[in-house]
Design a protein around this motif. Structure first.
Motif, PDB file in Angstrom:
ATOM      1  N   ARG A 292       1.014  -1.244  -0.059  1.00 12.35           N
ATOM      2  CA  ARG A 292       0.140   0.159   0.091  1.00 12.35           C
ATOM      3  C   ARG A 292       0.978   1.293  -0.033  1.00 12.35           C
ATOM      4  NH1 ARG A 292      -3.510  -1.045   5.161  1.00 12.35           N
ATOM      5  NH2 ARG A 292      -1.760  -2.504   5.330  1.00 12.35           N
ATOM      6  N   GLU A 293       1.914   1.087   0.484  1.00 12.35           N
ATOM      7  CA  GLU A 293       3.056   2.283   0.963  1.00 12.35           C
ATOM      8  C   GLU A 293       3.402   2.656  -0.639  1.00 12.35           C
ATOM      9  OE1 GLU A 293       3.084  -0.259   2.586  1.00 12.35           O
ATOM     10  OE2 GLU A 293       2.858   0.475   4.629  1.00 12.35           O
ATOM     11  N   ALA A 294       3.741   1.674  -1.414  1.00 12.43           N
ATOM     12  CA  ALA A 294       4.187   1.943  -2.747  1.00 12.43           C
ATOM     13  C   ALA A 294       3.196   2.915  -3.820  1.00 12.43           C
ATOM     14  CB  ALA A 294       4.763   0.613  -3.634  1.00 12.43           C
ATOM     15  N   ALA A 295       1.934   2.722  -3.618  1.00 16.27           N
ATOM     16  CA  ALA A 295       0.895   3.333  -4.101  1.00 16.27           C
ATOM     17  C   ALA A 295       0.889   4.767  -3.838  1.00 16.27           C
ATOM     18  CB  ALA A 295      -0.374   2.496  -3.605  1.00 16.27           C
ATOM     19  N   ARG A 296       1.456   4.820  -2.253  1.00 22.79           N
ATOM     20  CA  ARG A 296       1.419   6.516  -2.095  1.00 22.79           C
ATOM     21  C   ARG A 296       3.016   6.861  -2.266  1.00 22.79           C
ATOM     22  NH1 ARG A 296      -0.199   4.386   3.356  1.00 22.79           N
ATOM     23  NH2 ARG A 296       2.050   4.653   3.954  1.00 22.79           N
ATOM     24  N   GLY A 297       3.601   6.131  -3.104  1.00 20.87           N
ATOM     25  CA  GLY A 297       5.087   6.669  -3.726  1.00 20.87           C
ATOM     26  C   GLY A 297       6.230   6.251  -2.899  1.00 20.87           C
ATOM     27  N   GLU A 298       5.962   5.456  -1.894  1.00 17.09           N
ATOM     28  CA  GLU A 298       7.132   4.967  -0.960  1.00 17.09           C
ATOM     29  C   GLU A 298       7.493   3.685  -1.415  1.00 17.09           C
ATOM     30  OE1 GLU A 298       5.319   5.324   3.082  1.00 17.09           O
ATOM     31  OE2 GLU A 298       5.442   7.599   2.993  1.00 17.09           O
ATOM     32  N   LEU A 299       8.472   3.377  -2.116  1.00 17.89           N
ATOM     33  CA  LEU A 299       8.997   2.442  -2.653  1.00 17.89           C
ATOM     34  C   LEU A 299      10.081   1.489  -1.779  1.00 17.89           C
ATOM     35  CD1 LEU A 299       8.702   0.202  -5.032  1.00 17.89           C
ATOM     36  CD2 LEU A 299      10.524   1.579  -6.123  1.00 17.89           C
ATOM     37  N   TRP A 300      11.087   2.290  -1.358  1.00 19.29           N
ATOM     38  CA  TRP A 300      12.132   1.804  -0.421  1.00 19.29           C
ATOM     39  C   TRP A 300      11.705   2.351   0.979  1.00 19.29           C
ATOM     40  CZ3 TRP A 300      16.034  -1.324  -1.610  1.00 19.29           C
ATOM     41  CH2 TRP A 300      16.258  -1.541  -2.933  1.00 19.29           C
ATOM     42  N   HIS A 301      11.830   1.408   2.119  1.00 17.18           N
ATOM     43  CA  HIS A 301      11.739   1.846   3.352  1.00 17.18           C
ATOM     44  C   HIS A 301      12.837   1.395   4.267  1.00 17.18           C
ATOM     45  CE1 HIS A 301       7.205   2.608   3.443  1.00 17.18           C
ATOM     46  NE2 HIS A 301       7.440   1.744   2.515  1.00 17.18           N
ATOM     47  N   ILE A 302      13.569   2.345   5.107  1.00 14.92           N
ATOM     48  CA  ILE A 302      14.495   1.978   5.763  1.00 14.92           C
ATOM     49  C   ILE A 302      14.367   2.619   7.301  1.00 14.92           C
ATOM     50  CG2 ILE A 302      17.270   2.398   6.294  1.00 14.92           C
ATOM     51  CD1 ILE A 302      17.063   3.378   3.144  1.00 14.92           C
ATOM     52  N   HIS A 303      14.487   1.666   8.215  1.00 20.24           N
ATOM     53  CA  HIS A 303      13.952   1.905   9.571  1.00 20.24           C
ATOM     54  C   HIS A 303      15.306   1.790  10.572  1.00 20.24           C
ATOM     55  CE1 HIS A 303       9.535   1.054   8.711  1.00 20.24           C
ATOM     56  NE2 HIS A 303      10.020   1.816   7.906  1.00 20.24           N
ATOM     57  N   VAL A 304      15.577   2.414  11.395  1.00 21.54           N
ATOM     58  CA  VAL A 304      16.436   2.235  12.484  1.00 21.54           C
ATOM     59  C   VAL A 304      15.924   2.274  13.679  1.00 21.54           C
ATOM     60  CG1 VAL A 304      18.673   2.980  13.348  1.00 21.54           C
ATOM     61  CG2 VAL A 304      18.456   2.971  10.795  1.00 21.54           C
ATOM     62  N   THR A 305      16.336   1.285  14.579  1.00 21.08           N
ATOM     63  CA  THR A 305      15.630   1.175  15.973  1.00 21.08           C
ATOM     64  C   THR A 305      16.646   1.422  16.968  1.00 21.08           C
ATOM     65  OG1 THR A 305      15.704  -1.173  16.000  1.00 21.08           O
ATOM     66  CG2 THR A 305      13.767  -0.170  15.201  1.00 21.08           C
ATOM     67  N   ASP A 306      16.501   1.764  18.170  1.00 25.47           N
ATOM     68  CA  ASP A 306      17.290   1.924  19.345  1.00 25.47           C
ATOM     69  C   ASP A 306      17.473   0.508  19.775  1.00 25.47           C
ATOM     70  OD1 ASP A 306      15.104   1.612  20.997  1.00 25.47           O
ATOM     71  OD2 ASP A 306      15.111   3.718  21.416  1.00 25.47           O
ATOM     72  N   SER A 307      18.257   0.641  21.004  1.00 28.89           N
ATOM     73  CA  SER A 307      18.433  -0.565  21.673  1.00 28.89           C
ATOM     74  C   SER A 307      17.386  -1.230  22.361  1.00 28.89           C
ATOM     75  CB  SER A 307      19.550  -0.281  22.731  1.00 28.89           C
ATOM     76  OG  SER A 307      19.316   0.593  23.776  1.00 28.89           O
ATOM     77  N   TYR A 308      16.355  -0.366  22.241  1.00 27.01           N
ATOM     78  CA  TYR A 308      14.891  -0.625  23.130  1.00 27.01           C
ATOM     79  C   TYR A 308      14.061  -1.340  22.197  1.00 27.01           C
ATOM     80  CZ  TYR A 308      17.139   1.480  27.130  1.00 27.01           C
ATOM     81  OH  TYR A 308      18.056   2.150  27.946  1.00 27.01           O
ATOM     82  N   GLY A 309      14.466  -1.337  21.006  1.00 27.82           N
ATOM     83  CA  GLY A 309      13.473  -1.676  19.870  1.00 27.82           C
ATOM     84  C   GLY A 309      12.325  -0.523  19.306  1.00 27.82           C
TER      85      GLY A 309
END
Length: 90
Positions: free
Chosen positions: A38-55
């Motif tokens: 669904r995100e690609a339909a909104r123009g978001e093809l690549w997703h990069i997430h970084v989490t801290d040590s607590y998740g």
């Protein structure tokens, strides 16, 4: 692009919808190539997430279909090269 991540020990999995999910060895960084989401339909093809040590998500970045693959690859290469890729404020 996945070869770059695999070469650094990342897990790379393709789901039944042909989306690609990549996780760093410490599971704190996620990279998703999600053309069938669904995100690609909104123009978001690549997703990069970084989490801290607590998740908890420290930061995220998305790239659309008009972003050159070389730009995404350069972003990922810089991210992998940084020893402190996590926000110091987290």
């Amino acid at each position: 692009m996945t070869d770059l991540l695999k070469g650094q020990g990342w897990d790379v999995v393709t789901d039944l919808d042909c989306n690609v999910h990549c996780s760093s060895p410490d599971r704190r960084v996620y990279v998703g190539f999600l053309p069938e989401s669904r995100e690609a339909a909104r123009g978001e093809l690549w997703h990069i997430h970084v989490t801290d040590s607590y998740g908890i998500r420290a930061w995220r970045q998305t790239f659309g279909p008009d972003t050159p693959a070389q730009a995404v690859a350069g972003f990922l290469a810089a991210l992998i090269a940084l020893l402190t890729r996590y926000c110091t404020c987290v």
